[in-house]
Every structure is written in C-alpha cells, then in structure tokens.
Design a protein around this motif. Structure first.
Motif, PDB file in Angstrom:
ATOM      1  N   VAL A  35     -51.491-118.266  87.612  1.00 47.34           N
ATOM      2  CA  VAL A  35     -52.927-118.304  87.331  1.00 47.34           C
ATOM      3  C   VAL A  35     -53.667-118.004  88.645  1.00 47.34           C
ATOM      4  N   PRO A  36     -54.367-116.850  88.738  1.00 42.99           N
ATOM      5  CA  PRO A  36     -54.997-116.448  90.000  1.00 42.99           C
ATOM      6  C   PRO A  36     -55.896-117.516  90.635  1.00 42.99           C
ATOM      7  N   GLU A  37     -56.663-118.239  89.827  1.00 38.41           N
ATOM      8  CA  GLU A  37     -57.555-119.257  90.390  1.00 38.41           C
ATOM      9  C   GLU A  37     -56.776-120.385  91.073  1.00 38.41           C
ATOM     10  N   ILE A  38     -55.625-120.722  90.521  1.00 36.50           N
ATOM     11  CA  ILE A  38     -54.799-121.772  91.126  1.00 36.50           C
ATOM     12  C   ILE A  38     -54.128-121.242  92.390  1.00 36.50           C
ATOM     13  N   GLU A  40     -55.341-119.001  94.389  1.00 36.66           N
ATOM     14  CA  GLU A  40     -56.382-118.962  95.414  1.00 36.66           C
ATOM     15  C   GLU A  40     -56.612-120.342  96.020  1.00 36.66           C
ATOM     16  N   GLN A  41     -56.660-121.357  95.177  1.00 35.82           N
ATOM     17  CA  GLN A  41     -56.884-122.718  95.656  1.00 35.82           C
ATOM     18  C   GLN A  41     -55.695-123.193  96.493  1.00 35.82           C
ATOM     19  N   TRP A  42     -54.502-122.931  96.028  1.00 36.49           N
ATOM     20  CA  TRP A  42     -53.281-123.384  96.669  1.00 36.49           C
ATOM     21  C   TRP A  42     -53.050-122.678  98.006  1.00 36.49           C
ATOM     22  N   LYS A  46     -57.788-114.878  98.590  1.00 35.70           N
ATOM     23  CA  LYS A  46     -58.378-114.248  97.410  1.00 35.70           C
ATOM     24  C   LYS A  46     -57.315-113.411  96.712  1.00 35.70           C
TER      25      LYS A  46
END
Length: 85
Positions: A35-38, A40-42, A46
């Motif tokens: 999951v791209p958003e995860i 990025e957070q991890w 970007k």
C-alpha cells in the motif's frame, strides 16, 4: 541474539538477497509492502510508482526539508505472491 535482517551478496553476482523476520500477521506485512501510503509513512519517502505484482516496478523519491530531491530509486519486483512471497 540472532540478527533479524540477513544480507546475502554472492561474489560475481549483481543481486542482493535480503531476508527479514517480522513478528506480526502475514497479512499486515504484505499490506505494509504493497500500500503506497503505508510505504511512504514507513520509509519516509514519496512513492511515485508501485506495482505489487510479479514483474511489477517501483519508483521512490526522497526530498530534504527544502524540497530538493536527495535520493531516487527504481526497480523491478521479480516475485510477488500475496501473503506468501
């Protein structure tokens, strides 16, 4: 205590094999890698492209606090079997 991350780099080959052990349900591990958003957070980067599939590709970009790109990476996902490999 045994290391949870192992890196195998064979002489004369271009590939690295990185093996990590995680203490969490396999579904959450694969979610963190797909999951791209995860991602990025991890990773603090970007995600420009990420195809979680066999022969998919990825492209990441990291910027400093001024917006200057300091790191960019891309590559191929050679194997991807959800919740397995």
């Amino acid at each position: 205590m045994e290391q949870k991350t192992k890196i195998n780099a064979e002489e004369g080959k271009q590939e690295l094999v990185i093996t990590r052990e995680f203490d969490l349900p396999i579904e959450l591990l694969f979610k963190a890698y797909s999951v791209p958003e995860i991602i990025e957070q991890w990773m603090g980067t970007k995600v420009l492209k990420h195809e979680s599939k066999k022969h998919g590709s990825y492209q990441f970009e990291t910027s400093d606090s001024y917006g200057n790109i300091v790191f960019r990476s891309n590559g191929v996902i050679h194997e991807f079997t959800p919740n397995q490999k």
